[in-house]
Design an enzyme around this catalytic site. Structure first.
Site, short mmCIF file in Angstrom:
data_model
loop_
_atom_site.label_atom_id
_atom_site.label_comp_id
_atom_site.label_asym_id
_atom_site.label_seq_id
_atom_site.Cartn_x
_atom_site.Cartn_y
_atom_site.Cartn_z
CG PHE A 1 -1.79 1.13 1.44
CD1 PHE A 1 -3.03 1.18 0.83
CD2 PHE A 1 -1.45 2.18 2.29
CE1 PHE A 1 -3.91 2.23 1.04
CE2 PHE A 1 -2.31 3.24 2.51
CZ PHE A 1 -3.54 3.27 1.88
CD GLU B 1 3.72 11.51 -2.48
OE1 GLU B 1 4.06 12.71 -2.50
OE2 GLU B 1 3.04 10.97 -3.37
N PRO B 2 7.56 11.83 1.32
CG PRO B 2 9.66 11.88 0.25
CD PRO B 2 8.24 11.46 0.05
CB SER C 1 2.22 13.63 1.71
OG SER C 1 0.92 13.17 1.95
N GLY C 2 2.53 13.05 5.25
CA GLY C 2 2.35 11.99 6.22
C GLY C 2 0.88 11.81 6.52
CD GLU D 1 -2.52 -0.21 8.88
OE1 GLU D 1 -3.75 -0.25 9.08
OE2 GLU D 1 -1.84 -1.22 8.72
CG ASN E 1 -2.65 6.04 18.43
OD1 ASN E 1 -2.77 5.44 17.37
ND2 ASN E 1 -2.46 5.42 19.58
CD GLN F 1 -4.91 19.97 16.73
OE1 GLN F 1 -3.95 19.44 17.27
NE2 GLN F 1 -4.96 20.19 15.43
#
Length: 633
Positions: free
Chosen positions: A193, A197-198, A200-201, A441, A444, A541
């Site tokens: 999968f 990207e460098p 884009s986390g 994935e 958290n 937040q």
């Protein structure tokens, strides 16, 4: 993105309207409601019903369709199939797979890999007619639990392949794509999968990899790179996400949207870097993957052009319950080691399991494992019965399981003392392996915001519906009366707390009603937050994290009450033990919920949030710790 109106209906206005309605005689009310039905005009936008328990608690509502009774979804044939698989899989991990050697060599031994393919472990949910075992989500969870108990590195290799690697083909593939690729990923070809990207986390929408249509219209030309790809150095078949130019029907302009592609290494132009050196899960292959002018046939678009973000999120949401199942197995294994030591080790003339400090550790280890396992099979059961409303629950299970497993492993090491710190015990490897689960994935931190904001959006939509109803009060009298009167009687203390005691075994009624009260309080807190912050809540937040944490405690409590109730109703040999676990967990969870909600509403805590923000900004501006030197040297 959060879509709560700038002006949310104020509580005072609701109360005034409700008070007027409350003095209306019941006869007049029934007549008005009957008339309203005949002349009904719907509010601006009807809110779509959602059966998710978690989604509904943001409105202070108890939705139990997916929660009670605890799911029992395996038929006789499925149960027999699973029983035939459990022993061979257990035996394989006990006799063939060597987790210590895998960790040391930073790769899975070839004999183990061959054995896993022969067992069908790489194709658990591929339909049988396409080369797999065709297991349900619940069957899959049970086998994954065994893997998690023995070797998380192997678990990642298996999960990266099927839980996310080719899961998109299972979920979104057309018949031709499934027929072409599923037999291959079931018989020796690895899948991966490829999203991160460098630059884009967690922000998946910011990816730079691009795919543009070739002049002849037969291919997309793919260019870019992906990092930290599990199975990246092994995979022949990849689910790759790239920006593609798409015509926006609203504006008529060409815009970039993410599209998912099935990419084969054999297409040419696909290469990868060396395996990454990692803290844990060392035997799983993690590598950077590069795409240079890769010609991807247009028939390999997965899920439609421009629908890549939806594909990615559904793949991740669909696979998260498996993480909870695996980590419940890990917790069982860690607890077993702690108990074996505690029941044989003597200090001060007594076995250490007789000491209260050790007893509390072991009790909490059992509770955390029970909650995690209960979530895993609750969600897999919901999925197997066709539910589409489990995404928040799956996100919670991932967060909860990854943090619970870390705590259980840490406490197991503490019970063993110096022995736990030694490599031969195996717990230090488990702890290293576990650390990644709170990151990949969906971190958290991001998933907490996802849970809080999604739930708030749902609650906000209902408030907007109520606002719209006031524009035509005659036609919407039932909605206005129901919502407004509920707020008034709550405000003056006349409302009775919603009940859950009828849903659980009578021995758990007290615990159930404790959680029901928490749900009512939680719904009020969410409404208060919506009224106070409106759309600005997306930036708060400190508050969102506490709302998410309260959600975790409410959902986990409801799940264990459901499971323990079923055990009591079935006269299970462990029913009384499960009852005590559910009672203990629910009591402490309820106390935590109260503290989270107090923090959200207390001016003192909000002021402290501001102080923490100031401290953090100062440290970041300074490039590190800001303080005087106590020695002046």
């Amino acid at each position: 993105m959060l879509k709560v109106g700038q002006t949310i209906l104020s509580q005072s206005r609701l109360q005034i309207c409700a008070q007027r309605l409350l003095v209306t005689s019941s006869a007049h009310l029934k007549a008005a409601q009957a008339q309203a039905v005949e002349k009904a005009e719907r509010p601006a936008k009807e809110v779509k019903e959602d059966l998710s328990f978690v989604m509904n608690i943001f409105r202070g509502q108890i939705e139990t369709k997916q929660l009670f009774p605890y799911p029992n979804v395996l038929n006789t044939e499925q149960r027999e199939t699973l029983e035939m698989l459990v022993d061979p899989v257990n035996k394989f991990f006990e006799e063939v797979n060597n987790p210590a050697k895998n960790d040391q060599d930073e790769k899975i031994e070839e004999t183990a890999l061959k054995g896993l393919w022969e067992l069908g472990a790489f194709a658990l949910q591929v339909p049988q007619d396409l080369g797999g075992l065709g297991l349900t989500n619940t069957q899959y969870a049970r086998l994954v639990e065994i893997v998690g108990a023995h070797d998380l590195g192997v678990g990642i290799t298996l999960g990266a392949h099927q839980s996310i690697g080719f899961k998109g083909i299972l979920l979104f593939g057309n018949p031709e794509q499934k027929k072409k690729y599923l037999p291959r990923v079931s018989s020796g070809e690895y899948a991966a999968f490829c999203l991160t990207e460098p630059s884009s986390g967690s922000d998946a929408g910011s990816i730079k990899t691009r795919a543009v249509l070739s002049p002849d219209g037969k291919h997309y030309i793919l260019n870019g790179s992906k990092i930290w790809i599990s199975n990246g150095g092994l995979a022949e078949i990849m689910t790759v996400f790239a920006q593609t130019p798409v015509n926006d029907p609203k504006t008529g302009k060409i815009v970039d949207k993410v599209t998912a592609f099935i990419v084969e290494r054999s297409f040419g132009g696909v290469t990868n870097g060396p395996p990454e050196k990692k803290m844990g899960i060392k035997c799983s292959n993690t590598a950077e993957v590069y795409y240079e002018d890769v010609k991807v046939p247009i028939e390999n678009v997965l899920g439609g052009v421009g629908n890549g973000f939806k594909v990615a999120m559904n793949i991740l949401n669909n696979g998260r319950f498996g993480m909870a199942a695996a980590l419940s197995g890990t917790m069982k294994a860690c607890t077993k080691k702690a108990v074996e030591f505690a029941t044989t080790r003597k200090q001060f003339g007594q076995r250490i399991d007789s000491f209260g400090a050790i007893q509390e550790k072991i009790a909490r280890m059992q509770m955390l494992q029970y909650v995690t396992e209960s979530m895993a099979y609750m969600i897999s059961g919901n999925m197997d019965t066709g539910s589409q409303h489990y995404h928040l629950e799956a996100a919670i299970s991932k967060c909860f399981a990854s943090e619970a497993a870390w705590n259980v492993c840490d406490e197991a090491i503490q019970v063993l003392g110096g022995m736990g710190f030694m490599k031969d015990t195996g717990l230090e490897r488990v702890m290293r392996d576990l650390r990644i689960f709170r990151i990949f994935e969906g971190t958290n931190d991001i998933l907490r915001l996802f849970v809080a904001l999604t739930g708030i959006q749902y609650a906000g939509a209902h408030l907007k519906e109520l606002q719209a109803a006031f524009k035509n009060p005659t036609a919407n009298l039932g909605l206005i009366f129901g919502e407004a009167s509920k707020r008034v009687v709550r405000k003056v203390g006349l409302a009775s707390v919603p009940k859950m005691d009828h849903l659980v075994h009578r021995e758990l009624a007290k615990s159930a009603n404790l959680i029901a009260k928490d749900i009512d309080d939680f719904g009020q807190a969410v409404e208060m937050v919506l009224i106070k912050y409106g759309k600005g809540i997306v930036q708060e937040q400190f508050i969102l994290n506490r709302l998410a944490n309260a959600t975790f405690d409410i959902y986990s409590s409801a799940v264990v009450l459901s499971r323990a109730s079923t055990a009591l109703q079935n006269n299970s040999p462990t029913a009384q033990h499960e009852k005590i676990i559910a009672e203990a967990w629910t009591l402490e969870a309820s106390e935590r919920v109260a503290n989270y909600l107090k923090a959200i509403s207390s001016g003192k805590n909000l002021d402290n949030f501001s102080k923490m923000e100031t401290i953090s900004k100062k440290v970041c501006e300074n490039g590190g710790i800001v303080q005087s030197n106590p020695l002046n040297i």
